[in-house]
Scaffold this active site. Structure first.
Site, mmCIF file in Angstrom:
data_model
loop_
_atom_site.group_PDB
_atom_site.id
_atom_site.type_symbol
_atom_site.label_atom_id
_atom_site.label_comp_id
_atom_site.label_asym_id
_atom_site.label_seq_id
_atom_site.Cartn_x
_atom_site.Cartn_y
_atom_site.Cartn_z
ATOM 1 N N GLY A 1 0.812 -1.202 0.000
ATOM 2 C CA GLY A 1 0.000 0.000 0.000
ATOM 3 C C GLY A 1 0.849 1.256 0.000
ATOM 4 O O GLY A 1 2.085 1.206 0.068
ATOM 5 N N ASN A 2 0.183 2.413 -0.074
ATOM 6 C CA ASN A 2 0.871 3.700 -0.102
ATOM 7 C C ASN A 2 -0.142 4.808 0.114
ATOM 8 O O ASN A 2 -1.345 4.623 -0.127
ATOM 9 C CB ASN A 2 1.630 3.913 -1.420
ATOM 10 C CG ASN A 2 1.012 3.145 -2.569
ATOM 11 O OD1 ASN A 2 0.001 3.558 -3.112
ATOM 12 N ND2 ASN A 2 1.597 2.011 -2.916
ATOM 13 N N GLY B 1 9.129 0.602 -0.593
ATOM 14 C CA GLY B 1 9.841 -0.465 0.092
ATOM 15 C C GLY B 1 10.359 -0.189 1.486
ATOM 16 O O GLY B 1 11.140 -0.984 2.015
ATOM 17 N N SER C 1 6.913 5.761 -4.022
ATOM 18 C CA SER C 1 6.049 4.588 -4.197
ATOM 19 C C SER C 1 5.906 4.238 -5.672
ATOM 20 O O SER C 1 5.799 5.113 -6.534
ATOM 21 C CB SER C 1 4.664 4.874 -3.609
ATOM 22 O OG SER C 1 3.743 3.896 -4.036
ATOM 23 N N SER C 2 5.892 2.941 -5.950
ATOM 24 C CA SER C 2 5.722 2.484 -7.329
ATOM 25 C C SER C 2 4.369 2.871 -7.894
ATOM 26 O O SER C 2 4.165 2.846 -9.114
ATOM 27 C CB SER C 2 5.895 0.960 -7.400
ATOM 28 O OG SER C 2 4.954 0.310 -6.548
ATOM 29 N N GLU C 3 3.426 3.237 -7.013
ATOM 30 C CA GLU C 3 2.088 3.631 -7.466
ATOM 31 C C GLU C 3 1.931 5.156 -7.514
ATOM 32 O O GLU C 3 0.809 5.661 -7.475
ATOM 33 C CB GLU C 3 1.023 3.036 -6.548
ATOM 34 C CG GLU C 3 0.957 1.518 -6.541
ATOM 35 C CD GLU C 3 0.460 0.896 -7.844
ATOM 36 O OE1 GLU C 3 0.353 1.622 -8.852
ATOM 37 O OE2 GLU C 3 0.207 -0.323 -7.839
ATOM 38 N N HIS D 1 -4.114 4.052 -0.516
ATOM 39 C CA HIS D 1 -4.160 2.789 -1.272
ATOM 40 C C HIS D 1 -3.774 1.664 -0.331
ATOM 41 O O HIS D 1 -2.669 1.668 0.227
ATOM 42 C CB HIS D 1 -3.210 2.846 -2.466
ATOM 43 C CG HIS D 1 -2.972 1.513 -3.123
ATOM 44 N ND1 HIS D 1 -3.984 0.608 -3.365
ATOM 45 C CD2 HIS D 1 -1.827 0.932 -3.573
ATOM 46 C CE1 HIS D 1 -3.479 -0.470 -3.950
ATOM 47 N NE2 HIS D 1 -2.175 -0.294 -4.083
ATOM 48 N N HIS E 1 -4.072 -2.738 0.828
ATOM 49 C CA HIS E 1 -4.272 -4.128 0.427
ATOM 50 C C HIS E 1 -5.079 -4.823 1.524
ATOM 51 O O HIS E 1 -4.786 -5.954 1.899
ATOM 52 C CB HIS E 1 -2.935 -4.834 0.228
ATOM 53 C CG HIS E 1 -2.117 -4.311 -0.903
ATOM 54 N ND1 HIS E 1 -0.852 -4.768 -1.191
ATOM 55 C CD2 HIS E 1 -2.383 -3.360 -1.838
ATOM 56 C CE1 HIS E 1 -0.366 -4.127 -2.243
ATOM 57 N NE2 HIS E 1 -1.272 -3.258 -2.647
ATOM 58 N N HIS F 1 -5.698 -7.100 -6.279
ATOM 59 C CA HIS F 1 -4.688 -6.129 -5.873
ATOM 60 C C HIS F 1 -5.035 -5.464 -4.543
ATOM 61 O O HIS F 1 -4.340 -5.664 -3.553
ATOM 62 C CB HIS F 1 -4.535 -5.084 -6.990
ATOM 63 C CG HIS F 1 -3.446 -4.087 -6.760
ATOM 64 N ND1 HIS F 1 -2.864 -3.379 -7.801
ATOM 65 C CD2 HIS F 1 -2.842 -3.646 -5.634
ATOM 66 C CE1 HIS F 1 -1.929 -2.567 -7.315
ATOM 67 N NE2 HIS F 1 -1.904 -2.703 -5.992
#
Length: 217
Positions: free
Chosen positions: A28-29, A46, A74-76, A95, A97, A159
């Protein structure tokens, strides 16, 4: 340090999100958007939430340029930017999970109006489901942007879920409510019986919350 208050708020809510089990480990982020500067503060990639410091938060433009911070965002980050572009009044995105919202997404289901609190927090109706797209991609960001033009939250198939709000507290409350409603729906489905509020009941509930619930200034 740019957006110092926003950085601290993200650190606080990251720890809260972990404690409330809306995420595990580094999943998440969360982000906050500042319309005055046009910058987005977003959690780093990470780094565990209980180890994240304000200095780890990354400041970016909505077009993906890093303007402050030494960490990888964040990758998102594109997903977050897409929500702010789709919802001009949004100031924060969460966001997660979380277990039950993610479970319904895996099953290909939307979160439905099975409890009267959902219409108030969603602005009517159900929580839409975005078909599966690889995480961190522009394609996923675009799917989320389309889904959230008309909804403050959505599920991501296989996801997790995304919620927006006028503040981080608002977005977090919505994410929590979606997860709670998803659990109620899942449990009702396990029993084999489920009643969904009718369109009229949803409208009446939404109007009641708008006009009579809570403390009014």
């Amino acid at each position: 340090m740019l957006l110092e208050e926003e950085r601290l708020e993200l650190v606080v809510y990251g720890k809260r999100m972990l404690a409330d089990r809306l995420v595990t480990l580094t999943s998440g982020n969360i982000s906050i958007y500042d319309p005055e500067t046009g910058y987005m503060a977003v959690t780093p990639s990470g780094i565990p939430y209980d180890e994240t410091t304000p200095q780890d938060i990354v400041i970016m433009t909505l077009d993906g340029k890093i303007v402050d911070g030494s960490r990888k965002p964040s990758s998102e980050n594109r997903l977050h930017a897409a929500v702010y572009k789709a919802r001009p009044h949004a100031r924060a995105v969460v966001h997660t999970h979380s277990m039950f919202a993610t479970t319904l997404g895996i099953a290909g289901e939307e979160v439905k109006a099975v409890h009267f609190l959902l219409p108030d927090l969603m602005g009517r109706g159900s929580v839409p489901l975005v078909p599966y797209v690889t995480y961190g991609t522009e394609a996923l960001a675009e799917r989320v942007r389309e889904a959230m033009k008309d909804s403050p939250a959505c599920l991501l198939q296989n996801h997790g879920m995304v919620a927006s709000g006028t503040s981080l507290a608002d977005a977090y409350a919505r994410a929590s409510a979606v997860e709670t409603t998803a659990e109620m729906q899942w449990r009702a489905e396990c029993i084999g019986k489920m009643r969904i509020l009718t369109g009229q009941e949803v409208e009446e509930t939404f109007e009641s919350f708008r006009t009579s619930y809570g403390q009014k200034a």
